[in-house]
Write a protein that holds these residues in place. Sequence first.
Motif, PDB file in Angstrom:
ATOM      1  N   PRO A 169      30.399  47.434  33.931  1.00 35.33           N
ATOM      2  CA  PRO A 169      31.647  48.051  34.398  1.00 35.33           C
ATOM      3  C   PRO A 169      31.622  48.309  35.907  1.00 35.33           C
ATOM      4  O   PRO A 169      30.560  48.557  36.490  1.00 35.33           O
ATOM      5  CB  PRO A 169      31.701  49.375  33.631  1.00 35.33           C
ATOM      6  N   THR A 198      37.748  42.423  35.148  1.00 33.37           N
ATOM      7  CA  THR A 198      38.435  43.467  34.396  1.00 33.37           C
ATOM      8  C   THR A 198      39.434  44.170  35.291  1.00 33.37           C
ATOM      9  O   THR A 198      39.265  44.231  36.521  1.00 33.37           O
ATOM     10  CB  THR A 198      37.427  44.500  33.840  1.00 33.37           C
ATOM     11  N   ASN A 199      40.460  44.736  34.684  1.00 32.55           N
ATOM     12  CA  ASN A 199      41.442  45.521  35.435  1.00 32.55           C
ATOM     13  C   ASN A 199      41.052  46.993  35.520  1.00 32.55           C
ATOM     14  O   ASN A 199      41.744  47.777  36.164  1.00 32.55           O
ATOM     15  CB  ASN A 199      42.822  45.397  34.772  1.00 32.55           C
ATOM     16  N   GLU A 200      39.962  47.358  34.871  1.00 41.28           N
ATOM     17  CA  GLU A 200      39.543  48.759  34.846  1.00 41.28           C
ATOM     18  C   GLU A 200      38.797  49.096  36.142  1.00 41.28           C
ATOM     19  O   GLU A 200      37.579  48.958  36.244  1.00 41.28           O
ATOM     20  CB  GLU A 200      38.639  49.006  33.621  1.00 41.28           C
ATOM     21  N   GLN A 201      39.566  49.535  37.150  1.00 40.78           N
ATOM     22  CA  GLN A 201      39.004  49.837  38.472  1.00 40.78           C
ATOM     23  C   GLN A 201      39.368  51.255  38.923  1.00 40.78           C
ATOM     24  O   GLN A 201      39.286  51.559  40.114  1.00 40.78           O
ATOM     25  CB  GLN A 201      39.531  48.822  39.506  1.00 40.78           C
ATOM     26  N   LYS A 202      39.741  52.124  37.985  1.00 47.53           N
ATOM     27  CA  LYS A 202      40.195  53.469  38.357  1.00 47.53           C
ATOM     28  C   LYS A 202      39.137  54.250  39.131  1.00 47.53           C
ATOM     29  O   LYS A 202      39.462  55.126  39.930  1.00 47.53           O
ATOM     30  CB  LYS A 202      40.581  54.252  37.102  1.00 47.53           C
TER      31      LYS A 202
END
Length: 579
Positions: free
Chosen positions: A109, A142-146
Amino acid sequence: MKRSLYIITFFLIGTLNVLGQNQAKMANLSQKASIESIYVHYSNNLLLTGEYLFFRIDVINKKQSNYSNLSKLGYVELLSAKGDRIAIKKVTIKDGMGDGDIFIPTNTPSGYYKLIGYTKATRSGQFSTFFKDDIVIINPYTNEQKVFWPNNESTVDGNLEDLKSGAKLDNNSNRNPIELQLNKSVFSTRDRVELHLEAPKNLQGSYSLSVRKLTNSLTYSIKKNPFNAGLKNEKAINENNKVIPEVRSEIIQGTLRALNNEVSAANRKIAFSLPGFNNEFRIVNTDNNGDFAFNLEGRNLESNLFYKILDGQIQDFKIEIENLPILEVAEEEIPPFILTPDMENSITKRSVYNQIENAFYGLKPDTVLLENVKISEFGNKFISYELDEYTRFPSFKETLVEVVDNAWITNQGGKSSIFVRDTDATRETVGYEPLVVVDGLYVTDHQSVINYPASKIKTIKVFRNQYTFGGTIYQGIFQIETFEKDFFNLYADLYANLELLRPDVPKKRFKQLYGKEQEKSIIPDFRHQLYWNPDLRVKNAITVDYFFTSDVPGEYVIELEGFSDNLSPIRSVKKFTVK
């Protein structure tokens, strides 16, 4: 002629065996361990998944102000922000230095991670001391970059502008105690870069050299270096008092567990075998708690360890290897990395280049540096029979009768056993069976060897002197090496096995070369990390090294860092351009 009694005693060091070890001496070892300090050089503190993080670990003796000769193994870990272990590497330490790499899997991640370095020695006292630095990993799949979104509460003023400009990179570059000179400042693709290092005599030593592409929008904070970190390590309370410093060689610690109430794990005898080109073999005794420890010499870096319970049934027990607990790293504010839209193009390009490079990895291999020298676990006083040099016989029994001297098979009470004649050559047996080893596996059921096809046996070695091994006397050694190393597959029910964390295999890093022929090569070259040399020896006033550029234009940076022979901190930086 008197028979010689050869005694093999496997010890860790002095009373370092945990079985009945002397607490005072262990305390003395821990005190010695406290003099070690760790520094980790590494290639980049901002990585994309699919890339390698290259590192070198230095182990310094603070008391004597030189590289430590105490620890023989070092450990480098990657921890998540939550403290989970993402990767751990064990590396051999020689002359206070070791190196390796960590591949960042594509399912890692995006987030902040901690790079940790230590030895077992620095984790054996009341406090664990260790090297720590923060790195950023971006997963472009992935688009999960918060985690990288702006957060006013944690953002340091001015950080975003510093990151965009790359101003953090050269914070210490004005020092340049070792001057870096290039044959020119602007290079073409696949061009040779000649690097001259000019060093005064008092700054000679071994340094790491990293050459990588700069992308100003993809730069994270100030990486620790010898000037801003020095030899000051982090500290944490040590909650594991069973860690043994690896001052002689690699130490394997574990516990034998009984699987039912009918048996006890206390004071059991276990045979461990590590098959391979240079196999290793140990017999150890557990203590009253079922704990044990033994050392491995590092001639064989295989990770699949086989074992037998010599005074019990294998199905009644299991073995748990004592892995190092994860360090409890104190939470602290870390410099933020802000992901912005203008980074998208750079990340996409770099990610595509990584995929292409990884696809051609097999054409750019590192070179394994293990010595191709056969070292017998039991010395070299064997009589060796290379069976292909003799007439081949269909059975093992016939082979012993016709080829091998001073060894035979007996049958007593329906049990077949192999025997080796003693050196007096006057008696058929002295009451002890030989130590029988096949492909590094300790064999107690001789019938399994007798039944094994003779055509599959490459070599038989016989040693006729008595051995005391693991507290048991053996009349000689009978050692077999097979062609296919498949003996275990046929008799797997007699053994159990487990996976060990072993030291990284030493390597010489692939170095891309170009000449007239290579310039025409159709193999793509999209390296961002042009060169990594973990052990650049600067011994003269001028040291010369070289590397080649890739097909990727842009600005690059050369970073030389480490400690001189007299432990002076060194960091020198030089930029150049590829067009």
